[in-house]
Design an enzyme around this catalytic site. Structure first.
Site, PDB file in Angstrom:
ATOM      1  N   GLU A  22       0.833  -1.211   0.000  1.00 43.79           N
ATOM      2  CA  GLU A  22       0.000   0.000   0.000  1.00 43.79           C
ATOM      3  C   GLU A  22       0.864   1.256   0.000  1.00 43.79           C
ATOM      4  O   GLU A  22       1.618   1.489   0.949  1.00 43.79           O
ATOM      5  CB  GLU A  22      -0.905   0.011   1.236  1.00 43.79           C
ATOM      6  CG  GLU A  22      -1.785   1.254   1.326  1.00 43.79           C
ATOM      7  CD  GLU A  22      -2.624   1.292   2.578  1.00 43.79           C
ATOM      8  OE1 GLU A  22      -3.568   2.099   2.626  1.00 43.79           O
ATOM      9  OE2 GLU A  22      -2.329   0.523   3.530  1.00 43.79           O
ATOM     10  N   GLU A  55     -11.841   2.701   6.053  1.00 47.53           N
ATOM     11  CA  GLU A  55     -10.702   2.931   6.933  1.00 47.53           C
ATOM     12  C   GLU A  55     -10.608   4.428   7.213  1.00 47.53           C
ATOM     13  O   GLU A  55      -9.755   5.125   6.678  1.00 47.53           O
ATOM     14  CB  GLU A  55      -9.405   2.411   6.310  1.00 47.53           C
ATOM     15  CG  GLU A  55      -8.255   2.394   7.320  1.00 47.53           C
ATOM     16  CD  GLU A  55      -6.911   2.055   6.695  1.00 47.53           C
ATOM     17  OE1 GLU A  55      -6.136   1.335   7.333  1.00 47.53           O
ATOM     18  OE2 GLU A  55      -6.635   2.532   5.578  1.00 47.53           O
TER      19      GLU A  55
END
Length: 255
Positions: free
Chosen positions: A138, A235
């Site tokens: 990520e 998130e």
């Protein structure tokens, strides 16, 4: 459209099994977490079985958090620790049925760090493959994580190509990508086949996706139109009681 609650941020004031039950009560389709290792995997597995929610993924340990570390896998000279963290994550993921592991790179730069990250990702992918687990990387934005090794999707693709493993995918976090690169719609369209998981939060404050500079109603509709089948990961930082921030989820369900 399906949604996953990231329990690193949502209901973070509750023990992980209780947070899983709260996500179920709120109407989420799945859950994911950051670092669940302080909780016995059997307790998490029991909460998942009791709610029927899948655990989509978890992260490798960050290292020495007190010293400011945020991952180990791109740190030259730390591969033994990085691989131990990878082994631990694979074992935990197996125990709770998680299909994804985010291998965290850490604060590093330079060619030696790139080579280290590639080698450790190769190790992770080879060891995860036999368990049907996908390894994720990520890019993180330079504002929240200055000095983090991986910052853009282009860099991530180069790393993925260097590793060459079919179970290595991109974690596409709309929040980080918007801050670093923008152009979310075209990037989602172009990169979809390389993506293993999609996350979101408002930009720039990383709150619920009902305000800010990104029109998430458009983003969610686009992802649906592209045929993305998996839950999208919420998130975001609720900034208080999580249940009080879920108007966006209720609106999506009603829609």
């Amino acid at each position: 459209m399906k949604f996953s609650a990231n329990l690193g941020f949502l209901w973070a004031d509750r023990p992980l099994p209780a947070a899983i039950r709260a996500a179920k009560a709120a109407g989420f389709d799945a859950v994911e977490c950051h670092w669940p290792y302080a909780v016995p995997a059997a307790e998490v597995a029991a909460a998942l079985a009791g709610t029927g929610l899948p655990m989509l993924g978890l992260n490798t340990r960050r290292g020495d958090v007190a010293a400011g570390e945020n991952g180990l896998s791109a740190l030259p000279g730390r591969s033994d620790e990085a691989r131990a963290a990878i082994d631990e994550a694979i074992a935990y993921a197996q125990a709770v049925g998680a299909g994804n592991i985010h291998v965290m790179a850490g604060f590093a730069s330079g060619e030696a760090s790139r080579d280290c990250f590639v080698a450790n990702l190769d190790y992770a992918c080879r060891n995860a493959a036999s368990h049907g687990i996908t390894i994720l990387i990520e890019p993180l934005n330079r504002y929240d994580a200055p000095g983090y090794f991986l910052t853009t999707t282009d860099q991530a693709l180069q790393i993925m190509d260097a590793v060459g493993a079919p179970n290595l995918k991109l974690m596409f976090d709309c929040y980080h990508v918007q801050l670093m690169e923008g152009d979310l719609s075209h990037r989602l369209e172009t990169l979809l086949r390389r993506i293993g998981h999609i996350q979101f939060a408002s930009v720039p404050d990383r709150g619920a996706p009902d305000h800010g500079e990104v029109n998430f109603a458009h983003v969610f509709a686009l992802v649906r139109a592209l045929g993305w089948p998996e839950p999208l990961g919420a998130e975001y930082r609720p900034g208080g009681d999580t249940d009080g921030t879920l108007g966006w989820l209720k609106a999506m369900r009603q829609g």
